[in-house]
Design a protein around this motif. Structure first.
Motif, PDB file in Angstrom:
ATOM      1  N   GLN A 188     -22.258  27.931 -21.105  1.00  0.00           N
ATOM      2  CA  GLN A 188     -22.459  28.216 -22.530  1.00  0.00           C
ATOM      3  C   GLN A 188     -23.948  28.090 -22.863  1.00  0.00           C
ATOM      4  O   GLN A 188     -24.645  27.231 -22.334  1.00  0.00           O
ATOM      5  CB  GLN A 188     -21.632  27.263 -23.399  1.00  0.00           C
ATOM      6  CG  GLN A 188     -21.971  25.792 -23.224  1.00  0.00           C
ATOM      7  CD  GLN A 188     -21.089  24.883 -24.064  1.00  0.00           C
ATOM      8  OE1 GLN A 188     -20.071  25.323 -24.599  1.00  0.00           O
ATOM      9  NE2 GLN A 188     -21.466  23.627 -24.177  1.00  0.00           N
ATOM     10  N   TRP A 189     -24.408  28.941 -23.767  1.00  0.00           N
ATOM     11  CA  TRP A 189     -25.827  28.977 -24.108  1.00  0.00           C
ATOM     12  C   TRP A 189     -26.154  27.876 -25.106  1.00  0.00           C
ATOM     13  O   TRP A 189     -25.449  27.667 -26.090  1.00  0.00           O
ATOM     14  CB  TRP A 189     -26.179  30.333 -24.693  1.00  0.00           C
ATOM     15  CG  TRP A 189     -27.623  30.467 -25.069  1.00  0.00           C
ATOM     16  CD1 TRP A 189     -28.158  30.462 -26.328  1.00  0.00           C
ATOM     17  CD2 TRP A 189     -28.721  30.619 -24.170  1.00  0.00           C
ATOM     18  NE1 TRP A 189     -29.515  30.611 -26.272  1.00  0.00           N
ATOM     19  CE2 TRP A 189     -29.891  30.705 -24.960  1.00  0.00           C
ATOM     20  CE3 TRP A 189     -28.829  30.691 -22.793  1.00  0.00           C
ATOM     21  CZ2 TRP A 189     -31.155  30.861 -24.406  1.00  0.00           C
ATOM     22  CZ3 TRP A 189     -30.089  30.850 -22.232  1.00  0.00           C
ATOM     23  CH2 TRP A 189     -31.233  30.939 -23.030  1.00  0.00           C
ATOM     24  N   HIS A 190     -27.244  27.159 -24.831  1.00  0.00           N
ATOM     25  CA  HIS A 190     -27.732  26.120 -25.746  1.00  0.00           C
ATOM     26  C   HIS A 190     -29.034  26.631 -26.355  1.00  0.00           C
ATOM     27  O   HIS A 190     -30.053  26.751 -25.660  1.00  0.00           O
ATOM     28  CB  HIS A 190     -27.957  24.809 -24.988  1.00  0.00           C
ATOM     29  CG  HIS A 190     -28.141  23.624 -25.880  1.00  0.00           C
ATOM     30  ND1 HIS A 190     -29.281  23.404 -26.605  1.00  0.00           N
ATOM     31  CD2 HIS A 190     -27.312  22.584 -26.173  1.00  0.00           C
ATOM     32  CE1 HIS A 190     -29.172  22.284 -27.300  1.00  0.00           C
ATOM     33  NE2 HIS A 190     -27.969  21.763 -27.051  1.00  0.00           N
ATOM     34  N   GLU A 191     -29.001  26.915 -27.633  1.00  0.00           N
ATOM     35  CA  GLU A 191     -30.129  27.579 -28.277  1.00  0.00           C
ATOM     36  C   GLU A 191     -31.371  26.707 -28.283  1.00  0.00           C
ATOM     37  O   GLU A 191     -32.482  27.179 -27.985  1.00  0.00           O
ATOM     38  CB  GLU A 191     -29.743  27.959 -29.721  1.00  0.00           C
ATOM     39  CG  GLU A 191     -30.671  28.969 -30.355  1.00  0.00           C
ATOM     40  CD  GLU A 191     -30.592  30.336 -29.692  1.00  0.00           C
ATOM     41  OE1 GLU A 191     -31.647  30.994 -29.564  1.00  0.00           O
ATOM     42  OE2 GLU A 191     -29.479  30.744 -29.279  1.00  0.00           O
ATOM     43  N   ALA A 192     -31.227  25.417 -28.601  1.00  0.00           N
ATOM     44  CA  ALA A 192     -32.396  24.547 -28.721  1.00  0.00           C
ATOM     45  C   ALA A 192     -33.082  24.352 -27.376  1.00  0.00           C
ATOM     46  O   ALA A 192     -34.317  24.292 -27.299  1.00  0.00           O
ATOM     47  CB  ALA A 192     -31.987  23.201 -29.315  1.00  0.00           C
ATOM     48  N   ARG A 193     -32.294  24.241 -26.301  1.00  0.00           N
ATOM     49  CA  ARG A 193     -32.884  24.025 -24.983  1.00  0.00           C
ATOM     50  C   ARG A 193     -33.159  25.337 -24.249  1.00  0.00           C
ATOM     51  O   ARG A 193     -33.732  25.338 -23.162  1.00  0.00           O
ATOM     52  CB  ARG A 193     -31.960  23.148 -24.138  1.00  0.00           C
ATOM     53  CG  ARG A 193     -31.779  21.757 -24.739  1.00  0.00           C
ATOM     54  CD  ARG A 193     -30.772  20.947 -23.975  1.00  0.00           C
ATOM     55  NE  ARG A 193     -30.523  19.673 -24.657  1.00  0.00           N
ATOM     56  CZ  ARG A 193     -29.573  18.822 -24.323  1.00  0.00           C
ATOM     57  NH1 ARG A 193     -28.782  19.084 -23.297  1.00  0.00           N
ATOM     58  NH2 ARG A 193     -29.407  17.694 -24.986  1.00  0.00           N
ATOM     59  N   ALA A 194     -32.717  26.442 -24.849  1.00  0.00           N
ATOM     60  CA  ALA A 194     -32.966  27.783 -24.290  1.00  0.00           C
ATOM     61  C   ALA A 194     -32.527  27.871 -22.838  1.00  0.00           C
ATOM     62  O   ALA A 194     -33.280  28.300 -21.957  1.00  0.00           O
ATOM     63  CB  ALA A 194     -34.438  28.159 -24.433  1.00  0.00           C
ATOM     64  N   GLY A 237     -24.711  37.678 -21.674  1.00  0.00           N
ATOM     65  CA  GLY A 237     -23.976  36.971 -20.620  1.00  0.00           C
ATOM     66  C   GLY A 237     -24.776  36.772 -19.352  1.00  0.00           C
ATOM     67  O   GLY A 237     -25.934  37.179 -19.237  1.00  0.00           O
ATOM     68  N   THR A 238     -24.124  36.134 -18.399  1.00  0.00           N
ATOM     69  CA  THR A 238     -24.755  35.826 -17.114  1.00  0.00           C
ATOM     70  C   THR A 238     -24.135  36.660 -16.005  1.00  0.00           C
ATOM     71  O   THR A 238     -23.035  37.186 -16.155  1.00  0.00           O
ATOM     72  CB  THR A 238     -24.583  34.342 -16.754  1.00  0.00           C
ATOM     73  OG1 THR A 238     -23.198  34.090 -16.484  1.00  0.00           O
ATOM     74  CG2 THR A 238     -25.047  33.442 -17.874  1.00  0.00           C
ATOM     75  N   THR A 239     -24.844  36.754 -14.915  1.00  0.00           N
ATOM     76  CA  THR A 239     -24.256  37.331 -13.709  1.00  0.00           C
ATOM     77  C   THR A 239     -23.364  36.289 -13.046  1.00  0.00           C
ATOM     78  O   THR A 239     -23.380  35.111 -13.399  1.00  0.00           O
ATOM     79  CB  THR A 239     -25.362  37.768 -12.735  1.00  0.00           C
ATOM     80  OG1 THR A 239     -26.243  36.678 -12.511  1.00  0.00           O
ATOM     81  CG2 THR A 239     -26.137  38.941 -13.288  1.00  0.00           C
ATOM     82  N   THR A 240     -22.589  36.708 -12.075  1.00  0.00           N
ATOM     83  CA  THR A 240     -21.634  35.810 -11.420  1.00  0.00           C
ATOM     84  C   THR A 240     -22.342  34.917 -10.401  1.00  0.00           C
ATOM     85  O   THR A 240     -23.144  35.395  -9.606  1.00  0.00           O
ATOM     86  CB  THR A 240     -20.550  36.635 -10.711  1.00  0.00           C
ATOM     87  OG1 THR A 240     -19.909  37.468 -11.674  1.00  0.00           O
ATOM     88  CG2 THR A 240     -19.515  35.729 -10.065  1.00  0.00           C
ATOM     89  N   PHE A 241     -22.043  33.620 -10.471  1.00  0.00           N
ATOM     90  CA  PHE A 241     -22.575  32.679  -9.494  1.00  0.00           C
ATOM     91  C   PHE A 241     -21.611  32.642  -8.310  1.00  0.00           C
ATOM     92  O   PHE A 241     -20.513  32.102  -8.407  1.00  0.00           O
ATOM     93  CB  PHE A 241     -22.681  31.277 -10.096  1.00  0.00           C
ATOM     94  CG  PHE A 241     -23.680  31.167 -11.221  1.00  0.00           C
ATOM     95  CD1 PHE A 241     -24.998  30.849 -10.954  1.00  0.00           C
ATOM     96  CD2 PHE A 241     -23.301  31.374 -12.533  1.00  0.00           C
ATOM     97  CE1 PHE A 241     -25.926  30.726 -11.984  1.00  0.00           C
ATOM     98  CE2 PHE A 241     -24.215  31.263 -13.562  1.00  0.00           C
ATOM     99  CZ  PHE A 241     -25.532  30.941 -13.297  1.00  0.00           C
ATOM    100  N   ARG A 242     -22.024  33.211  -7.206  1.00  0.00           N
ATOM    101  CA  ARG A 242     -21.132  33.295  -6.044  1.00  0.00           C
ATOM    102  C   ARG A 242     -21.609  32.358  -4.934  1.00  0.00           C
ATOM    103  O   ARG A 242     -22.796  32.116  -4.794  1.00  0.00           O
ATOM    104  CB  ARG A 242     -21.087  34.714  -5.500  1.00  0.00           C
ATOM    105  CG  ARG A 242     -20.433  35.725  -6.432  1.00  0.00           C
ATOM    106  CD  ARG A 242     -20.279  37.073  -5.748  1.00  0.00           C
ATOM    107  NE  ARG A 242     -19.581  38.022  -6.595  1.00  0.00           N
ATOM    108  CZ  ARG A 242     -20.170  38.819  -7.472  1.00  0.00           C
ATOM    109  NH1 ARG A 242     -21.476  38.779  -7.601  1.00  0.00           N
ATOM    110  NH2 ARG A 242     -19.467  39.660  -8.206  1.00  0.00           N
ATOM    111  N   PRO A 243     -20.666  31.869  -4.127  1.00  0.00           N
ATOM    112  CA  PRO A 243     -21.109  31.190  -2.893  1.00  0.00           C
ATOM    113  C   PRO A 243     -21.818  32.228  -2.014  1.00  0.00           C
ATOM    114  O   PRO A 243     -21.473  33.404  -2.081  1.00  0.00           O
ATOM    115  CB  PRO A 243     -19.805  30.724  -2.258  1.00  0.00           C
ATOM    116  CG  PRO A 243     -18.770  30.804  -3.340  1.00  0.00           C
ATOM    117  CD  PRO A 243     -19.204  31.898  -4.251  1.00  0.00           C
ATOM    118  N   ASN A 244     -22.783  31.907  -1.224  1.00  0.00           N
ATOM    119  CA  ASN A 244     -23.218  30.543  -0.985  1.00  0.00           C
ATOM    120  C   ASN A 244     -24.414  30.223  -1.859  1.00  0.00           C
ATOM    121  O   ASN A 244     -25.223  31.088  -2.155  1.00  0.00           O
ATOM    122  CB  ASN A 244     -23.576  30.369   0.481  1.00  0.00           C
ATOM    123  CG  ASN A 244     -22.398  30.684   1.396  1.00  0.00           C
ATOM    124  OD1 ASN A 244     -21.255  30.396   1.095  1.00  0.00           O
ATOM    125  ND2 ASN A 244     -22.694  31.316   2.518  1.00  0.00           N
TER     126      ASN A 244
END
Length: 999
Positions: free
Chosen positions: A433-439, A581-588
């Motif tokens: 989740q995005w945290h606006e204050a901490r960017a 949004g973000t890209t997918t965090f895949r192994p490895n």
């Protein structure tokens, strides 16, 4: 001669142990405790690589796993390792490394000319350009592949050893920084079984790269004391040099432990790397954070580094990367680097995009006399193979203003904020989740028994990380039932920091494609202009942009660039970062060697080699073997000058006219016990089992959900609640897994247990007209008379005092018995049967003869005469399909396609020339034509020369075969020849089945 950048003191290196190494053919000196990157920087070497696409000069940018540029080829020959990062390679004496992606060498790379054409080679260039003329693609592909890639795959076999191990714990802590150490200590003190995993050679994490203190101790001293305390706890295991690279379901974390990579080649012994599969009750992710770079013109020049990396090289390695530095930042972290540089005697200027900071670090920097230019940004760097100066412009209300001037420098530090390392959290199924204050993105809702602490959870202060770790460790231990002990308390100075000002692209976005390249992904040469181009061309999904531009590909997997790239894309689309949004965090998480994944399962050990208890006897008789599944089975037993055909003919005649014996111990055997055993068999097999009498055997067909034949075999009823199933040799494990899958997921209410007993019993098929006489000589307590021991039944007795279960079943069509005895007594019983059959010239036979005998009778072999698309009806076995019960696959048999006419059906083939043996797999044509294109109506599944019939026989799957009996077809042979053959019944011998029922 390069000027030394080694500080006269400091660092965590052993200055008494000097090491020699080579890079690109030149010899340099370093110290024990260095990485290859720190040793190169100490020798004044910044320019270490060429970029992937444009072949631009690149330098060391980071000090950790996120390094995008300093990818090298390590060692040669059997020890070659392609593409490790110099920042992760621990220096050892004699190390040899070279740059990749540069021919003939780094300084004179012939592809460097690509820089001049960079403007004309944006994202998507290859997709658009090399589509025409289409006939040229072969030439294009050769050149593209020649230019692509980084390191070179080893040409010699790896001589190192690798292994795998499994572990279980109550609490797994990933990361041995301040948060991870405090969490592990708290959990261990509570009595929990703890495994602490860290990818560094020594614990401490960020503490080793700064001058922070805890309870008056330096960070390094505190970390060493914590490790000593943890080692004193009997339930704590510490894995250093170990990277947790994957987080799977059910709290399974996979990790790679590097055991010998830090040693000289000649000193390496034992296992190089070990793959850990750790199942944890609770997982604590203390994986830290990666500093973000800033995006501006020529931000990839050698000499451009992350501010945190500069501090790490100063504190950990005693290396001063530059003497005249400019630090460009939007947050307070860079001020600690400015202080570190000034204390080492370097000139420093800070360019801060914010108004004057009121944080503690910025005030300390100003107190040291460090110049700070606020509300300013670096818009471009200049230099050929090293940064020489930067251009600074005013920055107000998120837009660049007038140029403020240029600053000469030999080191450019950048700090754009911090990205918590969410990779393992995301792999576990958690959502960021995005945290606006901490960017930055922080861990959101999780789905497994885990939590993130410290910088991995957005807590970037040291005091907060320690507090997070203690609370998480106690909580995790309590969830696993451990509430003893007292948690430690540690104090660290909590330095106030001013808020970060988000800054994703320094300069005018509209001119991103016209000025110098502003790189987002350094490893794949993805610039801000490429991302904006992708947005203009309709790629609005971040995953699509990733693939169109290659952002986030490669070995660093976007650790540095992806957040900047997402922000630039969001701005181009007029969206917020969370919306993009973000890209997918895949192994490895980081690359893992093939050796680690393979372990010792290589060559002859790729699959386990299984041998029966009679194997050595077969070897002594000169048997040749074939692999059936994992089993070594005798293929045939040649005598004197016999070839295979002569040996098989002799063995077949013995089985048909005398007596022969086959080692059938490899048949799968599954013990089924429980009051619902018959119910389970009714579900699994097409025919009924409830009324099978104790002492009787029955043949069954097993189908998959699609109604296709899955396996077959004979099952004996040993008791009211006890069955013994047989399966094909290669299908035993598959069938057991199949049955367990249904039991555990769909029918857990059934009271039945399955046990594999394949290895428990040796099985010998005694076949032929004299088989009864042979067994009567060795087994006196069984009545072998036809009435007392009918076909498809079994009896129990003894042979030489050994418990024996004998089944009267036949896979040859002859009078036949299968003798089952405990495997550890198998050789004795085998010898006894051979001795009893000597007067009848008993002959051992192998799998080839077994195939000929069964083919003469039209018996199928699942996997040879079936291929996953064959039903019982197609095999002519409709009589085995029960109409009064349900079973797996039954409904699929009624589907329109499955029940349609014209399906391939099992038939026999007899060639017009009896001497021609058809190759298995040959295609069948209905019309006697040699047309270039002809419809295929079937294929040959089994084909042999029959010694009994003195002619060739074959079985085949032919469309509408049952209605084509007597028709002549053409079989295509290699070389363009065609052979005529007649369609017949697949039963070629003893079609009435008289011989197996003989009195």
């Amino acid at each position: 001669m390069k000027q030394s950048h080694r500080l006269p003191s400091g660092g965590r290196i052993d200055r008494h142990k000097r090491l020699s190494f080579t890079f690109n053919g030149r010899t340099y000196q370093g110290f024990a405790g260095d990485t290859l990157a720190s040793a190169l920087l100490a020798n004044g070497v910044h320019f270490v690589a060429r970029s992937f696409k444009y072949h631009r000069p690149r330098g060391i940018m980071t000090a950790g796993v996120e390094e995008p540029n300093a990818v090298v080829q390590l060692e040669q020959g059997a020890y070659a390792v392609p593409n490790p990062r110099a920042t992760e390679i621990e220096l050892y004496d004699g190390l040899s490394a070279t740059s990749v992606n540069a021919v003939p060498n780094l300084e004179h790379d012939r592809m460097a000319a690509m820089q001049k054409f960079a403007r004309f080679i944006p994202a998507g260039f290859y997709y658009k350009t090399f589509m025409w003329p289409r006939s040229w693609w072969g030439m294009y592909e050769h050149k593209i592949r020649e230019a692509a890639g980084l390191g070179k795959a080893p040409e010699r076999a790896d001589v190192e050893r690798y292994e795998k191990t499994f572990a279980h714990c109550d609490v797994l802590v990933v990361g041995a920084g301040p948060a991870g150490l405090s969490a592990a200590h708290a959990a261990g003190a509570a009595g929990a079984r703890v495994i602490l995993v860290d990818d560094q050679r020594e614990a401490g994490g960020s503490l080793l790269a700064c001058g922070a203190t805890i309870d008056g101790q330096s960070g390094g001293e505190w970390a060493a004391d914590m490790i000593a305390a943890l080692r004193a706890m009997p339930e704590v295991t510490i894995l250093a040099r170990t990277t947790a690279f994957g987080y799977q379901d059910h709290n399974l974390v996979t990790a790679c432990e590097r055991l010998t990579d830090h040693l000289p080649l000649l000193a390496r012994r034992g296992v190089r790397e070990r793959l850990w599969k750790i199942r944890a009750g609770q997982v604590i992710l203390a994986t830290g954070a990666h500093e973000r770079p800033l995006v501006f013109g020529n931000n990839d020049l050698p000499g451009t580094m992350l501010c945190s990396a500069i501090s790490a090289y100063i504190h950990r390695y005693g290396v001063l990367p530059g003497r005249r530095a400019v630090l460009f930042t939007n947050n307070d972290s860079a001020y600690q680097t400015a202080i570190d540089l000034r204390r080492c005697g370097a000139q420093v200027t800070v360019i801060d995009a914010r108004p004057a900071s009121v944080g503690g670090l910025s005030r300390a920097a100003v107190a040291l006399g460090i110049p700070v230019v606020n509300e300013a940004i670096v818009v471009a760097a200049k230099g050929a193979r090293h940064v020489r100066q930067v251009t600074v412009a005013a920055y107000c209300n998120g837009k660049p203003g007038a140029t403020l001037g240029t600053y000469a420098c030999d080191l450019l530090g950048v700090s754009g904020g911090w990205n918590p390392v969410l990779h393992l959290f995301a792999q576990s199924g958690g959502k960021a989740q995005w945290h606006e204050a901490r960017a930055c993105f922080l861990p959101g809702a999780g789905v497994q028994a885990e939590c993130s602490v410290g910088a991995a959870n957005g807590e970037f202060s040291l005091a907060g990380a320690l507090r997070d770790g203690v609370l998480a460790g106690r909580s995790a231990a309590a969830r696993t039932g451990h509430t003893g002990g007292e948690a430690g308390t540690w104090r660290a100075e909590d330095v106030p920091q001013a808020p970060l000002q988000p800054l994703w692209l320094a300069g005018d976005p509209a001119r991103a494609a016209r000025g110098p390249k502003q790189f987002v992904d350094f490893q794949n040469d993805v610039a801000a202009s490429d991302i904006r181009l992708a947005a203009r061309e309709g790629y609005h999904s971040v995953e699509h942009v990733k693939r169109y531009t290659a952002m986030g590909f490669g070995t660093d997997q976007g650790k540095l660039g992806n957040i900047n790239g997402m922000a630039i894309l969001a701005a181009a689309l007029g969206k917020t970062i969370p919306e993009t949004g973000t890209t997918t965090f895949r192994p490895n998480y980081t690359p893992v060697t093939f050796g680690t994944l393979a372990g010792r399962e290589l060559g002859d050990f790729l699959d386990p080699i299984r041998k029966t208890c009679i194997h050595e006897w077969h070897v002594s008789q000169g048997a040749l073997f074939e692999d059936v599944g994992n089993w070594k089975r005798p293929w045939y037993y040649p005598r004197a000058d016999e070839d295979m055909h002569a040996a098989v003919a002799r063995e077949c005649r013995a089985a048909r006219n005398g007596v022969a014996i086959l080692d059938a111990s490899t048949l799968g055997k599954i013990d089924v016990q429980g009051p619902d055993g018959a119910t389970l068999l009714n579900w699994m097999y097409t025919n009924p089992w409830s009324k099978l009498e104790v002492g009787k055997c029955r043949y069954g067909l097993m189908l998959d959900e699609n109604g296709m034949v899955f396996d077959d075999g004979v099952t004996a009823r040993l008791g009211e609640q006890h069955f013994l199933m047989s399966t094909t040799s290669g299908g035993a494990a598959r069938v057991l897994n199949w049955m367990e899958r249904w039991l555990q997921t769909e029918w857990p209410h059934l009271k039945v247990h399955l046990t594999s007993v394949t290895d428990h019993f040796a099985t010998f098929a005694v076949v032929g007209p004299h088989s009864r006489k042979v067994l009567q000589k060795v087994c006196k307590d069984i009545d072998f008379a036809n009435a007392a021991f009918p076909f498809m039944s079994f009896r129990e007795g003894t042979i030489g005092g050994v418990f024996t279960r004998i089944m009267r079943i036949s896979f040859s069509g002859e009078l036949s018995y299968e003798v089952n005895v405990p495997a550890n007594m198998g050789r004795m019983v085998w010898d006894a049967i051979l001795a009893a059959g000597r007067e009848f010239d008993i002959t051992p036979y192998g799998t080839e003869t077994m195939h000929v005998l069964r083919a003469e009778k039209g018996y199928i072999i699942v996997g040879q005469d079936t291929d996953g698309s064959v039903t019982p009806v197609d095999l002519g076995m409709s009589g085995l399909i029960a109409k009064s019960k349900d079973f797996l696959g039954k409904r699929s048999l009624a589907r329109a396609h499955t029940a349609a006419e014209g399906r391939k059906q099992l038939v026999g083939l007899m060639t017009r020339d009896p001497a021609v043996v058809l190759p298995e797999g040959s295609q069948i044509l209905l019309a006697p034509t040699q047309a270039e294109i002809a419809p295929m109506f079937g294929h040959v599944t089994s084909s042999y020369m029959s010694p009994t019939l003195e002619r060739s026989i074959a079985m085949a799957l032919v469309k509408d075969g049952f209605n084509r009996m007597g028709e002549e077809v053409m079989v295509a042979l290699p070389g363009g020849r065609f052979v005529p053959a007649a369609i017949t019944s697949p039963v070629f011998y003893d079609s009435e089945g008289v011989r197996q029922h003989v009195e």
